[in-house]
Design a protein around this motif. Structure first.
Motif, PDB file in Angstrom:
ATOM      1  N   VAL A  33      32.261  59.833  36.948  1.00 13.06           N
ATOM      2  CA  VAL A  33      33.446  60.685  36.911  1.00 13.06           C
ATOM      3  C   VAL A  33      34.619  59.814  37.330  1.00 13.06           C
ATOM      4  CG1 VAL A  33      34.561  62.750  37.843  1.00 13.06           C
ATOM      5  CG2 VAL A  33      32.063  62.688  37.595  1.00 13.06           C
ATOM      6  N   SER A  34      35.589  59.641  36.433  1.00 13.74           N
ATOM      7  CA  SER A  34      36.752  58.797  36.725  1.00 13.74           C
ATOM      8  C   SER A  34      38.021  59.622  36.647  1.00 13.74           C
ATOM      9  CB  SER A  34      36.855  57.650  35.714  1.00 13.74           C
ATOM     10  OG  SER A  34      35.759  56.795  35.825  1.00 13.74           O
ATOM     11  N   TYR A  35      38.869  59.457  37.652  1.00 12.78           N
ATOM     12  CA  TYR A  35      40.152  60.153  37.647  1.00 12.78           C
ATOM     13  C   TYR A  35      41.177  59.303  36.919  1.00 12.78           C
ATOM     14  CZ  TYR A  35      44.379  62.514  39.220  1.00 12.78           C
ATOM     15  OH  TYR A  35      45.579  63.180  39.255  1.00 12.78           O
ATOM     16  N   LYS A  40      46.246  62.789  34.146  1.00 14.97           N
ATOM     17  CA  LYS A  40      45.861  63.885  35.043  1.00 14.97           C
ATOM     18  C   LYS A  40      44.587  64.572  34.569  1.00 14.97           C
ATOM     19  CE  LYS A  40      50.489  64.465  36.851  1.00 14.97           C
ATOM     20  NZ  LYS A  40      50.361  63.284  37.614  1.00 14.97           N
ATOM     21  N   THR A  41      43.573  63.745  34.288  1.00 12.08           N
ATOM     22  CA  THR A  41      42.281  64.244  33.815  1.00 12.08           C
ATOM     23  C   THR A  41      41.144  63.586  34.582  1.00 12.08           C
ATOM     24  OG1 THR A  41      42.137  62.523  32.114  1.00 12.08           O
ATOM     25  CG2 THR A  41      43.102  64.631  31.452  1.00 12.08           C
ATOM     26  N   LEU A  42      40.003  64.245  34.554  1.00  7.15           N
ATOM     27  CA  LEU A  42      38.755  63.638  34.984  1.00  7.15           C
ATOM     28  C   LEU A  42      37.995  63.293  33.713  1.00  7.15           C
ATOM     29  CD1 LEU A  42      37.592  66.001  37.881  1.00  7.15           C
ATOM     30  CD2 LEU A  42      38.472  63.677  38.089  1.00  7.15           C
ATOM     31  N   GLU A  43      37.572  62.056  33.595  1.00  2.42           N
ATOM     32  CA  GLU A  43      36.830  61.601  32.426  1.00  2.42           C
ATOM     33  C   GLU A  43      35.386  61.375  32.861  1.00  2.42           C
ATOM     34  OE1 GLU A  43      39.169  58.154  31.566  1.00  2.42           O
ATOM     35  OE2 GLU A  43      40.748  59.330  30.599  1.00  2.42           O
ATOM     36  N   LEU A  44      34.461  62.040  32.176  1.00  2.00           N
ATOM     37  CA  LEU A  44      33.044  61.951  32.533  1.00  2.00           C
ATOM     38  C   LEU A  44      32.252  61.271  31.437  1.00  2.00           C
ATOM     39  CD1 LEU A  44      34.191  64.780  33.792  1.00  2.00           C
ATOM     40  CD2 LEU A  44      31.814  65.097  34.339  1.00  2.00           C
ATOM     41  N   SER A  45      31.305  60.467  31.857  1.00  2.00           N
ATOM     42  CA  SER A  45      30.342  59.904  30.919  1.00  2.00           C
ATOM     43  C   SER A  45      28.964  59.997  31.548  1.00  2.00           C
ATOM     44  CB  SER A  45      30.681  58.459  30.556  1.00  2.00           C
ATOM     45  OG  SER A  45      30.598  57.626  31.690  1.00  2.00           O
ATOM     46  N   VAL A 117      37.888  66.869  31.985  1.00  2.00           N
ATOM     47  CA  VAL A 117      38.503  68.001  32.674  1.00  2.00           C
ATOM     48  C   VAL A 117      40.003  67.744  32.684  1.00  2.00           C
ATOM     49  CG1 VAL A 117      38.707  69.270  34.851  1.00  2.00           C
ATOM     50  CG2 VAL A 117      36.483  68.332  34.163  1.00  2.00           C
ATOM     51  N   GLU A 118      40.762  68.707  32.195  1.00  2.00           N
ATOM     52  CA  GLU A 118      42.207  68.552  32.099  1.00  2.00           C
ATOM     53  C   GLU A 118      42.912  69.203  33.290  1.00  2.00           C
ATOM     54  OE1 GLU A 118      42.820  68.491  27.313  1.00  2.00           O
ATOM     55  OE2 GLU A 118      42.616  70.473  28.252  1.00  2.00           O
ATOM     56  N   LYS A 119      44.182  68.828  33.452  1.00  2.00           N
ATOM     57  CA  LYS A 119      45.097  69.434  34.419  1.00  2.00           C
ATOM     58  C   LYS A 119      44.647  69.274  35.868  1.00  2.00           C
ATOM     59  CE  LYS A 119      46.705  72.708  30.981  1.00  2.00           C
ATOM     60  NZ  LYS A 119      46.820  74.080  30.557  1.00  2.00           N
ATOM     61  N   HIS A 145      28.540  58.092  40.072  1.00  2.00           N
ATOM     62  CA  HIS A 145      29.689  57.280  40.458  1.00  2.00           C
ATOM     63  C   HIS A 145      30.922  58.169  40.327  1.00  2.00           C
ATOM     64  CE1 HIS A 145      27.138  53.736  39.969  1.00  2.00           C
ATOM     65  NE2 HIS A 145      26.864  54.146  38.740  1.00  2.00           N
ATOM     66  N   VAL A 146      31.770  58.155  41.337  1.00  2.00           N
ATOM     67  CA  VAL A 146      33.053  58.846  41.273  1.00  2.00           C
ATOM     68  C   VAL A 146      34.117  57.786  41.550  1.00  2.00           C
ATOM     69  CG1 VAL A 146      34.498  60.699  42.183  1.00  2.00           C
ATOM     70  CG2 VAL A 146      32.009  61.012  42.055  1.00  2.00           C
ATOM     71  N   VAL A 147      35.084  57.676  40.630  1.00  4.77           N
ATOM     72  CA  VAL A 147      36.078  56.605  40.699  1.00  4.77           C
ATOM     73  C   VAL A 147      37.480  57.201  40.706  1.00  4.77           C
ATOM     74  CG1 VAL A 147      36.944  54.514  39.580  1.00  4.77           C
ATOM     75  CG2 VAL A 147      34.514  55.106  39.388  1.00  4.77           C
ATOM     76  N   LYS A 148      38.269  56.742  41.672  1.00  5.52           N
ATOM     77  CA  LYS A 148      39.690  57.101  41.722  1.00  5.52           C
ATOM     78  C   LYS A 148      40.445  55.806  42.007  1.00  5.52           C
ATOM     79  CE  LYS A 148      43.238  59.694  44.144  1.00  5.52           C
ATOM     80  NZ  LYS A 148      43.577  60.451  45.350  1.00  5.52           N
TER      81      LYS A 148
END
Length: 168
Positions: A33-35, A40-45, A117-119, A145-148
């Motif tokens: 999950v990458s911010y 302003k989205t979360l991008e998931l793979s 995920v938007e907004k 993995h969560v990335v910001k």
């Protein structure tokens, strides 16, 4: 910290190599999950071994599953979307969010699935609830993995555990 990352990636590489054989001894999936602050989205793979994924889809939805057959792409998209939406949930900043399915592609032995995920104006925390392949294997391992920005938080979740929260 650098040493931990080295051993983590070595462990992951070993797991993926072992799992690449026809009868892989490990059942593992990876979700990132990458911010994206600009959009302003979360991008998931999600990366799931194709043979395991096809087996669980066929078992649950009682139909022929062939993710690599272009003639079945539309039907397979529906199955993949239905499965992922019901087995992967997210909360951003403590609030449940809606996952938008983008699509999937086959990459050698694995299936890569993309969601968004938007907004999400800002990100303070992400909670991931992951039960991918839990209805197929009781030894399932999920690597998350969560990335910001430059901050990356990772963990492994072993069946029956499901949840990981990353705070920023």
């Amino acid at each position: 910290m650098r040493r931990f990352k080295y051993f983590f990636y070595l462990f992951l590489f070993t797991c993926l190599n072992l799992a690449a054989s026809n009868k892989h001894p490990l059942h593992v999936s990876t979700t990132e999950v990458s911010y994206n602050a600009k959009d302003k989205t979360l991008e998931l793979s999600c990366k799931i071994f194709t043979d395991d994924f096809e087996a669980v889809l066929a078992k649950l939805y009682k139909q022929k599953v062939d993710l690599s057959n272009p003639a079945l792409k539309k039907n397979m998209d529906e199955l993949v979307k239905k499965y992922l939406i019901s087995h992967l949930q997210l909360k951003a900043n403590g609030k449940a969010v809606t996952l938008n399915y983008i699509g999937f592609e086959i990459d050698h032995e694995a299936t890569n699935i993309y969601l968004e995920v938007e907004k999400i104006a800002s990100l303070k925390s992400v909670t991931v609830s992951n039960t991918i392949l839990y209805d197929q294997f009781d030894d399932q391992m999920s690597i998350l993995h969560v990335v910001k920005g430059s901050i990356r938080k990772s963990t492994k979740i072993l069946y029956p555990d499901q949840t990981f929260t990353a705070n920023f």
